[in-house]
Motif scaffolding. Structure first.
Motif, PDB file in Angstrom:
ATOM      1  N   VAL A 132       5.724   3.428  -2.072  1.00 32.75           N
ATOM      2  CA  VAL A 132       5.873   2.972  -0.686  1.00 32.75           C
ATOM      3  C   VAL A 132       4.483   2.820  -0.056  1.00 32.75           C
ATOM      4  N   PRO A 133       4.384   2.337   1.195  1.00 33.27           N
ATOM      5  CA  PRO A 133       3.063   2.105   1.795  1.00 33.27           C
ATOM      6  C   PRO A 133       2.095   3.276   1.709  1.00 33.27           C
ATOM      7  N   SER A 134       2.589   4.515   1.775  1.00 29.67           N
ATOM      8  CA  SER A 134       1.663   5.657   1.684  1.00 29.67           C
ATOM      9  C   SER A 134       1.002   5.727   0.310  1.00 29.67           C
ATOM     10  N   HIS A 135       1.759   5.344  -0.748  1.00 28.91           N
ATOM     11  CA  HIS A 135       1.146   5.273  -2.087  1.00 28.91           C
ATOM     12  C   HIS A 135       0.157   4.110  -2.161  1.00 28.91           C
ATOM     13  N   ILE A 136       0.599   2.976  -1.639  1.00 28.84           N
ATOM     14  CA  ILE A 136      -0.217   1.761  -1.742  1.00 28.84           C
ATOM     15  C   ILE A 136      -1.544   1.930  -0.998  1.00 28.84           C
ATOM     16  N   GLU A 137      -1.480   2.595   0.187  1.00 36.95           N
ATOM     17  CA  GLU A 137      -2.700   2.826   0.969  1.00 36.95           C
ATOM     18  C   GLU A 137      -3.743   3.578   0.162  1.00 36.95           C
ATOM     19  N   LEU A 138      -3.301   4.649  -0.515  1.00 37.48           N
ATOM     20  CA  LEU A 138      -4.240   5.451  -1.301  1.00 37.48           C
ATOM     21  C   LEU A 138      -4.795   4.646  -2.475  1.00 37.48           C
ATOM     22  N   GLN A 139      -3.906   3.934  -3.167  1.00 36.00           N
ATOM     23  CA  GLN A 139      -4.362   3.163  -4.326  1.00 36.00           C
ATOM     24  C   GLN A 139      -5.385   2.096  -3.911  1.00 36.00           C
ATOM     25  N   LEU A 140      -5.149   1.467  -2.772  1.00 40.05           N
ATOM     26  CA  LEU A 140      -6.067   0.423  -2.320  1.00 40.05           C
ATOM     27  C   LEU A 140      -7.378   0.983  -1.772  1.00 40.05           C
ATOM     28  N   SER A 141      -7.395   2.272  -1.451  1.00 40.64           N
ATOM     29  CA  SER A 141      -8.626   2.886  -0.943  1.00 40.64           C
ATOM     30  C   SER A 141      -9.565   3.307  -2.067  1.00 40.64           C
ATOM     31  N   LEU A 142      -9.069   3.312  -3.308  1.00 39.40           N
ATOM     32  CA  LEU A 142      -9.910   3.693  -4.443  1.00 39.40           C
ATOM     33  C   LEU A 142     -10.982   2.625  -4.673  1.00 39.40           C
ATOM     34  N   PRO A 143     -12.212   3.028  -4.951  1.00 36.54           N
ATOM     35  CA  PRO A 143     -13.293   2.044  -5.152  1.00 36.54           C
ATOM     36  C   PRO A 143     -12.946   0.982  -6.192  1.00 36.54           C
ATOM     37  N   ALA A 144     -12.263   1.416  -7.262  1.00 40.02           N
ATOM     38  CA  ALA A 144     -11.932   0.469  -8.333  1.00 40.02           C
ATOM     39  C   ALA A 144     -10.958  -0.601  -7.872  1.00 40.02           C
ATOM     40  N   ASN A 145     -10.196  -0.299  -6.801  1.00 38.32           N
ATOM     41  CA  ASN A 145      -9.183  -1.243  -6.329  1.00 38.32           C
ATOM     42  C   ASN A 145      -9.575  -1.948  -5.025  1.00 38.32           C
ATOM     43  N   LYS A 146     -10.835  -1.800  -4.636  1.00 42.85           N
ATOM     44  CA  LYS A 146     -11.255  -2.417  -3.379  1.00 42.85           C
ATOM     45  C   LYS A 146     -11.013  -3.927  -3.370  1.00 42.85           C
ATOM     46  N   TYR A 147     -11.203  -4.556  -4.538  1.00 42.56           N
ATOM     47  CA  TYR A 147     -11.008  -6.003  -4.594  1.00 42.56           C
ATOM     48  C   TYR A 147      -9.570  -6.384  -4.274  1.00 42.56           C
ATOM     49  N   LEU A 148      -8.602  -5.483  -4.592  1.00 41.65           N
ATOM     50  CA  LEU A 148      -7.200  -5.760  -4.273  1.00 41.65           C
ATOM     51  C   LEU A 148      -6.973  -5.706  -2.763  1.00 41.65           C
ATOM     52  N   HIS A 149      -7.595  -4.728  -2.129  1.00 43.39           N
ATOM     53  CA  HIS A 149      -7.499  -4.662  -0.668  1.00 43.39           C
ATOM     54  C   HIS A 149      -8.070  -5.928  -0.042  1.00 43.39           C
ATOM     55  N   ASP A 150      -9.223  -6.383  -0.571  1.00 39.13           N
ATOM     56  CA  ASP A 150      -9.860  -7.567  -0.010  1.00 39.13           C
ATOM     57  C   ASP A 150      -9.001  -8.814  -0.212  1.00 39.13           C
TER      58      ASP A 150
END
Length: 680
Positions: A132-150
């Motif tokens: 859910v969004p609480s999981h997704i928020e943490l995953q997207l905050s990881l440096p390795a996943n920054k490109y996904l957030h962008d």
């Protein structure tokens, strides 16, 4: 993580975008860097399941605009389908864009719809893992996943945008490049397999490459074949040399969005093989700010890019010098040769067309650009004519398209390309604004792929260097036809490097045709005090490359030797930098003399050896060495040997005459080459 940005960015495509994000997060959670197989319109789960530690994992993506409770049956139905298609499925990740609401029953934590979904899944032998969004928020905050957030939650341009825009830019540059010659319903395709294999091998080994050949021989077409085979496998970025003529390094990466050079480097930092291509690399000499170019190449080198320079053979010597001395790069040279005469004859027989009667014309058809134009306009060509008449025909057919003359559109087309070529000379820019030119003519030239257009830069560019050469030749020819005096002729031309090259080519062609009027023009310009030195240098180079050299040296011998041989020293300098090719077969460092001027210069030095030779050894010996390395016999080689031998004899007969060791090595090298000639 702002869902409003997500919705704005993917308006009416939210479900598709959420599925893409879910897929990338699922792969990231399992450290999967190669992706998962999926079928088109796959049922139940979004991809084929993944195996880990003996269990099979799958995932579903659910993007709802209504509550999860209202969509309970949809989720249950998808679980049922997932199990029916994947009977061994153990774990199912459900990515959903909403948080699950807590039960209204104070004695329970989970809401009833969650219990119903999980119980149904358990009955099917599947364990549900919610994302859910609480999981997704943490995953997207990881440096390795920054490109996904962008990618999904930022309106700023991101790495995915950069990759897409570079791909679009590559296609724009290469679009007009033809890799086959069409003749009727057949196609001529030259086998360049060995060259393509060499490019691939060198890129895999992270080597830098110089691809050289005559203009129109198929250098960029050969690279395009490499690009088409590899752009989906490795990053390839293609730029014209003039595009690097910018005020700031970040300006190179201004596409639909404005990117920074650091973003470019970061986007590809984990790629083991990556290729940066500079086409028409001879035009790097026109760049105003070499500091930017050095920074670009240095950073590419530090980040382990392979750099491919595509250049004309006549500029190979200058380019490789800069690559080695200024950019400190090692490189390999790959030569794209012209067709042999036998290959050309074989093609003409296989495709049933006749070659011209004029042998100089036939020789030029070894160039694939001109061969393509020849077969396309075959019915209109006078095969008893000469090459100049052929080019004039191409100008009328390709540039003017003179079949259509309504409202003088053919003249407007000509005006457009000449104006764009002239602006490019004057500004050094690759993309030229043409708002003041006929829009109908510009449109037609784009349709015929004579011009290209870039929306980002709001500018037109000439798609092939040879079209630009034709335009510059027209500028020089018409200036000459209309000039009232020599100074006016040169003043009207301007002093840009491209127009200076154009004048050199024009003069060489005129001298090749034994144009007596041009010989008089050269003599007048050469003796005029109103003509600047760089124009006289261009005249000298044209003369040195032509058969007119003999006449010129005889006519101007007194001018050449006066003021303590001042002009002869200048000629020796020009001879080595502008009248040479580079041997890519034996060694990149070996200079190959080109033009009749070498013979005339060495003959003049021999004639004045007592006054000039011994006092100018540092200038003369490299010329003699270069000549003898590639010319093992003949009167000029004999003169070179006798000059060198005279120095050795003088060291033996005169006590106060000494030669440094390095100079003596050069002398002995010349003598050795001449001895080898005499043995033969």
């Amino acid at each position: 993580m702002n869902w409003k940005i997500f919705q704005l960015k993917y308006d009416k495509q939210e479900s598709w975008a959420f599925e893409q994000m879910s897929y990338l997060l699922f792969c990231a959670e399992f450290n999967n860097r190669i992706g998962l197989f999926r079928y088109k319109n796959q049922t139940g789960i979004e991809t084929e399941p993944m195996e880990k530690d003996g269990k099979l994992y799958g995932f579903q993506s659910k993007y709802y605009m209504t509550s999860i409770a209202d969509n309970k049956n949809d989720i249950i139905d998808s679980i049922k389908k997932a199990k029916s298609k994947n009977k061994d499925l153990d774990e199912l990740f459900i990515y959903i864009n909403q948080e699950l609401s807590e039960s209204t029953n104070k004695s329970k934590k989970k809401p009833q719809y969650q219990l119903d979904i999980e119980q149904f899944a358990k009955a099917e032998g599947i364990n549900i893992q919610w994302r859910v969004p609480s999981h997704i928020e943490l995953q997207l905050s990881l440096p390795a996943n920054k490109y996904l957030h962008d990618i999904f939650f930022s309106l700023d341009p991101n790495e995915e945008d950069l990759l897409n825009e570079i791909s679009k830019h590559n296609e724009n540059i290469l679009q007009a490049i033809q890799t086959k010659i069409t003749i009727g319903d057949k196609q001529i395709k030259i086998d360049r397999t060995s060259i393509l294999e060499s490019i691939s091998k060198d890129c895999q080994e992270r080597k830098n490459i110089v691809i050289s050949g005559e203009g129109g021989c198929g250098k960029t077409a050969t690279f395009k074949d490499f690009y088409n085979s590899n752009f989906n496998k490795i990053p390839i970025c293609v730029f014209k040399a003039n595009e690097l003529n910018v005020n700031h390094i970040n300006d190179i990466f201004q596409f639909d969005h404005k990117f920074k050079f650091t973003q470019f480097l970061n986007a590809y930092k984990d790629e083991p093989t990556k290729v940066f291509v500079i086409d028409s690399a001879e035009k790097l000499a026109e760049i105003n700010n070499n500091d930017i170019l050095r920074e670009l190449i240095q950073k590419l080198k530090e980040n382990e890019w392979s750099i491919i320079f595509i250049t004309r053979y006549s500029y190979l010597n200058d380019l490789t010098f800069h690559i080695k001395e200024n950019y400190l790069l090692s490189y390999t040279v790959i030569d794209v040769s012209l067709l042999s005469i036998d290959e050309l004859i074989s093609i003409s027989e296989d495709f049933n067309f006749s070659l011209p009667d004029n042998q100089k014309f036939v020789e030029r058809l070894r160039n694939l650009f001109y061969l393509s134009e020849y077969v396309q306009h075959y019915s209109s060509i006078d095969r008893r004519g000469n090459f100049k008449e052929f080019v004039d025909l191409l100008w009328k057919k390709r540039i003017q398209n003179n079949i259509v003359q309504k409202d003088n559109i053919h003249l407007e087309r000509e005006k457009c390309i000449i104006n764009i070529a002239k602006q490019r000379c004057e500004t050094g820019r690759f993309y030229i604004n043409a708002d003041n030119l006929s829009q109908a003519a510009l449109y037609n030239l784009r349709q015929d792929e004579i011009l290209g257009y870039d929306e980002v830069h709001n500018g037109y560019f000439i798609t092939h260097d040879i079209y630009e050469e034709w335009a510059l030749d027209k500028i020089v020819t018409r200036n000459y036809s209309n000039h009232s005096n020599t100074k006016q002729f040169f003043d009207d031309l301007g002093d840009s490097l491209p127009i200076r090259r154009a004048l050199r080519l024009w003069l060489s062609d005129q001298l090749l045709d034994n144009n007596k009027e041009i010989e008089s023009f050269i003599q007048g310009a050469f003796t005029s005090n109103d003509i600047t030195q760089f124009w006289k240098d261009e005249i000298l180079v044209s003369v040195l490359l032509s058969e007119y050299s003999e006449t010129f040296f005889n006519f101007f011998e007194n001018e050449i030797i006066k003021n303590d041989f001042e002009l002869l020293r200048r000629i020796l300098f020009l001879l080595r930098i502008a009248c040479t090719d580079v041997s890519a077969v034996e060694n990149i460092e070996v200079i190959k003399p080109k033009g009749r001027g070498w013979k005339e210069v060495i003959a003049l030095i021999y004639k004045h050896k007592s006054d000039f030779f011994e006092n100018n050894l540092k200038l003369v010996l490299p010329v003699l060495t270069d000549w003898c390395n590639f010319n093992k016999e003949g009167a000029t080689t004999r003169h070179a040997g006798l000059l060198a031998l005279s120095l050795i004899q003088k060291t033996e007969t005169e006590k106060n005459f000494f030669i440094q060791d390095k100079v003596e090595e050069k002398i002995l090298e010349v003598i050795f080459q001449c001895i080898q000639r005499d043995k033969k």
